[in-house]
Scaffold this active site. Structure first.
Site, PDB file in Angstrom:
ATOM      1  N   ASP A  29       0.849  -1.257  -0.195  1.00 46.23           N
ATOM      2  CA  ASP A  29       0.106  -0.060  -0.139  1.00 46.23           C
ATOM      3  C   ASP A  29       0.859   1.342  -0.048  1.00 46.23           C
ATOM      4  OD1 ASP A  29       0.629  -0.779   2.590  1.00 46.23           O
ATOM      5  OD2 ASP A  29      -0.781   0.614   3.503  1.00 46.23           O
ATOM      6  N   GLU A  52       9.203 -10.763  -2.061  1.00 49.85           N
ATOM      7  CA  GLU A  52      10.261  -9.891  -2.194  1.00 49.85           C
ATOM      8  C   GLU A  52      11.545 -10.566  -2.397  1.00 49.85           C
ATOM      9  OE1 GLU A  52       6.483  -7.975  -0.229  1.00 49.85           O
ATOM     10  OE2 GLU A  52       7.837  -9.694   0.072  1.00 49.85           O
ATOM     11  N   HIS A 116       0.374   0.475  10.561  1.00 52.00           N
ATOM     12  CA  HIS A 116       0.937  -1.139  10.205  1.00 52.00           C
ATOM     13  C   HIS A 116       2.342  -0.967   9.719  1.00 52.00           C
ATOM     14  CE1 HIS A 116      -0.831   1.100   6.530  1.00 52.00           C
ATOM     15  NE2 HIS A 116      -0.196  -0.033   5.949  1.00 52.00           N
ATOM     16  N   HIS A 117       2.896  -2.082   9.747  1.00 48.78           N
ATOM     17  CA  HIS A 117       4.201  -2.445   9.277  1.00 48.78           C
ATOM     18  C   HIS A 117       5.328  -1.757  10.077  1.00 48.78           C
ATOM     19  CE1 HIS A 117       2.234  -4.306   5.847  1.00 48.78           C
ATOM     20  NE2 HIS A 117       2.302  -3.318   4.992  1.00 48.78           N
ATOM     21  N   GLY A 466      26.328 -17.374  -2.150  1.00 48.20           N
ATOM     22  CA  GLY A 466      25.821 -18.547  -1.983  1.00 48.20           C
ATOM     23  C   GLY A 466      24.721 -18.828  -0.975  1.00 48.20           C
ATOM     24  N   ASP A 497      16.906 -30.360  -5.753  1.00 48.33           N
ATOM     25  CA  ASP A 497      15.729 -30.617  -5.131  1.00 48.33           C
ATOM     26  C   ASP A 497      15.412 -29.840  -3.803  1.00 48.33           C
ATOM     27  OD1 ASP A 497      17.267 -32.464  -3.968  1.00 48.33           O
ATOM     28  OD2 ASP A 497      15.718 -34.123  -3.590  1.00 48.33           O
ATOM     29  N   ASN A 559      18.343 -35.664  -5.834  1.00 46.91           N
ATOM     30  CA  ASN A 559      19.224 -36.569  -4.934  1.00 46.91           C
ATOM     31  C   ASN A 559      18.729 -36.795  -3.651  1.00 46.91           C
ATOM     32  OD1 ASN A 559      20.100 -33.983  -4.354  1.00 46.91           O
ATOM     33  ND2 ASN A 559      21.998 -34.195  -5.131  1.00 46.91           N
ATOM     34  N   GLY A 561      17.791 -34.396  -0.968  1.00 49.14           N
ATOM     35  CA  GLY A 561      18.109 -33.477  -0.008  1.00 49.14           C
ATOM     36  C   GLY A 561      19.128 -32.773  -0.348  1.00 49.14           C
ATOM     37  N   GLU A 565      25.669 -30.074   1.729  1.00 46.42           N
ATOM     38  CA  GLU A 565      25.633 -30.171   3.102  1.00 46.42           C
ATOM     39  C   GLU A 565      26.001 -31.490   3.596  1.00 46.42           C
ATOM     40  OE1 GLU A 565      25.446 -27.302   3.998  1.00 46.42           O
ATOM     41  OE2 GLU A 565      23.763 -26.207   3.146  1.00 46.42           O
TER      42      GLU A 565
END
Length: 655
Positions: A29, A52, A116-117, A466, A497, A559, A561, A565
């Site tokens: 708004d 965003e 608001h916000h 990254g 994925d 794969n 997951g 990591e």
């Protein structure tokens, strides 16, 4: 004819002068009245993102492909904060993104109204701009700048826009709602703006001041208010001449000179100058992962991709045995340098940056790559005849493959599973000459590091920041930038994925739906809907691709997951698992009932199936949005990722 214009229209005209045709963001708004000006202009399109964060990612991709400015518009508070991760990535990787924030009116802010916000705290109206200050090279906070003349606000806006263009960093402009229709002078529109590839002002390392806090900078004057630029010194022709001569004399003595090309050579438009230099002086050149595709990888003088200990052995050997290294546009991040394992004698390195030049241990902060590179070619050519070494000999692609400097041969697949060792050389053969290739942080970016890309392709990866999930939003921006030039370039994305979703819902929820008597297929659809709606990140932007009729190829590596990591830590840990989606349902779900954009989904689980698809003539025509789910075994990873994961784990474990 009036010599004034609404301020919002002034903004639109300035963005158009910068070549902006797409504006990313989400309406709110405090921006709606400003968005009317964008929507009324036939030369600019409001893309309308799903959130965003994705808008910031899309702006990042758009700017990289165009080599120019990108713009995101968000609303005060909730909207702008959602974008900040994407803005931070643009800062880290030197991408010119202008963040425009629509804010409450000056009157309401002066009254400190509980709107608001806001945060229900004193000073809440400056909290968010203060948070953005460290992520911006410059800020224009119009609420804090009294419009003493009808050029005050336009000068403030132009100052921040100029800083963004010159520095290739994000900037922040906060516009209160009552400023949209404020009458301002048209005078500024006749002032030429720099291009992001124009010579940036030197950001002196030696004399750099501390970044100015927004609260302090706002006290200075109307134009420099809230600037977070570094202290600057004027370029010196005498220093440039001295630097050029010093480099030429070092080259004259060198027997094994090389050029190493990194990210900022591209950000500041110097790839062409580097190519002239290596060709004109017959110098072998190498690239870093962040410099990939800036120069032609099929060029006879191309030597491979160097990332310290995470390089192919032959590449590492040649780079680290050089006696002259011209390092252009360096960004020495961990993933770009094999966890800081670059092993080149500092005394023989010449580093050309956008803000300084370093020769050995000496620094020259009043000259930079934009000033030095154009002068180097004639200077080095003058000493070539009397230099110690011989010109570098070119090599064919076959010779480089045989020598182990690049990966170009597609190996025979081992078994019936699609594995990384086979996948990346295979898709390397599939790429078309002008493809725009995006890879997600993880298996994809490491998989293509040593694979030759086509001569006129564009490679995009977010190796420094990254942010997992960045690539999907960036692919939207890249595809829209490609759509503008009318060259029918393909946009090709490789994403895991886990990166695609970044939102997990426990498997047990599906079982609960089944217990309620819902059929399996309906339960799957219900869970897919719940998960997609819950996600605040990347997957939603495929819906925007469908809405805006772009036709990328989306390769989803399934794969099971977060493999990157797992390679670093927690191979069998549950925190690296994800909720598995039925990827074949995504496009129909996101397209809805009235989508005019053609689309098609595929799933391949064997090398033969992928080969057949890649060789299909119809598949190779970019006339629809395509999602290709590639089933891969858990635990498999490119060799480059395995090496980097080991280096990262070791670095993380050091005390």
């Amino acid at each position: 004819m009036s010599d004034t214009i609404d301020f919002a229209q002034y903004v639109v005209e300035r963005l158009k002068q910068c070549g902006v045709k797409q504006v990313f963001g989400v309406p709110g708004d405090f921006t709606l009245s400003m968005l009317d000006y964008f929507e009324a202009d036939p030369d600019i399109q409001l893309v309308g993102n799903a959130n965003e964060l994705n808008a910031a990612y899309a702006a990042d991709g758009y700017a990289r492909v165009k080599g120019g400015l990108a713009v995101i518009v968000t609303t005060f508070g909730v909207g702008e904060l959602s974008a900040l991760c994407g803005i931070a990535g643009a800062l880290a990787e030197r991408v010119p993104v202008l963040h425009i924030v629509g804010a409450p009116s000056t009157k309401l802010q002066a009254q400190e109204a509980l709107l608001h916000h806001t945060l229900n705290l004193p000073g809440a109206f400056t909290t968010f701009s203060t948070m953005s200050a460290p992520l911006s090279c410059s800020q224009a906070l119009l609420n804090q700048i009294p419009p003493k003349t009808n050029t005050t606000w336009t000068e403030a806006f132009d100052k921040t826009l100029t800083d963004v263009l010159e520095q290739c960093r994000p900037g922040y402009v906060e516009i209160p709602t009552d400023a949209f229709q404020a009458k301002v002078s048209k005078q500024g529109l006749s002032q030429k703006l720099p291009h992001p590839h124009a010579a940036p002002p030197p950001e002196s390392v030696a004399a750099a001041a501390q970044l100015v806090p927004a609260s302090e900078a706002a006290k200075t004057n109307s134009v420099t208010a809230a600037s977070t630029d570094f202290a600057q010194q004027a370029p010196s022709d005498d220093v440039t001449a001295h630097v050029v001569e010093e480099i030429a004399q070092r080259f004259k003595k060198a027997k094994k000179p090389i050029v190493l090309v990194d990210a900022c050579a591209g950000r500041f438009g110097m790839a062409g100058e580097v190519r002239k230099l290596v060709e004109g002086c017959s110098i072998r050149f190498f690239e870093t992962p962040m410099g990939k595709s800036l120069l032609d990888e099929h060029h006879p003088l191309f030597g491979g991709c160097y990332a310290g200990a995470n390089s192919l052995p032959k590449v590492r050997e040649e780079v680290e045995s050089a006696d002259f290294v011209l390092y252009v546009g360096a960004l020495k991040s961990d993933f770009n340098s094999g966890s800081f394992s670059v092993n080149i004698d500092p005394k023989i390195i010449i580093e050309l940056h956008s803000f300084t030049t370093n020769i050995g241990y000496a620094s020259y902060p009043t000259t930079d790559l934009r000033h030095v590179l154009p002068e180097l070619l004639p200077a080095i050519q003058n000493v070539i005849q009397s230099r110690a070494g011989s010109p570098a000999a070119g090599e064919s692609t076959e010779q480089k493959i045989k020598a182990g400097r690049i990966e170009g041969t597609v190996p025979e697949p081992k078994g019936q599973e699609i594995k990384h060792e086979w996948l990346w050389p295979r898709v390397g053969k599939w790429f078309a000459d002008t493809d725009i290739i995006l890879t997600e942080t993880g298996t994809s970016s490491f998989g293509l590091t040593n694979v030759l890309l086509p001569s006129h392709s564009t490679y995009i990866a977010q190796i420094l920041w990254g942010a997992i999930g960045w690539s999907v939003g960036a692919a939207l921006g890249a595809a829209m930038a490609a759509q503008e030039d009318g060259k029918n370039r393909r946009t090709v994305l490789f994403v895991g994925d886990g990166s695609l979703q970044l939102c997990q819902v426990k498997v047990e929820e599906v079982e609960k739906e089944k217990e309620k008597g819902i059929r399996d297929t309906d339960a799957q659809r219900a869970m897919l809907t719940m998960t997609v709606l819950a996600s605040l990140q990347t997957l939603q932007e495929i819906g925007t691709m469908l809405r805006r009729n772009v036709h990328p190829y989306l390769f989803v590596l399934n794969n099971d997951g977060y493999e990157i990591e797992r390679q670093i830590h927690g191979e069998k840990a549950e925190y690296n698992d994800i909720q598995l989606y039925d990827h074949q349902l995504l496009l129909p779900f996101l397209a809805g009932k009235k989508c005019a954009t053609p689309y098609q989904s595929y799933v391949v689980s064997t090398p033969d199936e992928l080969n057949k698809l890649l060789e299909d003539e119809e598949f190779n025509v970019p006339d629809k949005l395509r999602l290709i789910e590639v089933i891969m075994p858990r635990g498999d990873a490119p060799e480059g990722l395995i090496r980097q994961a080991k280096l990262t784990a070791e670095a993380n474990a050091r005390v």
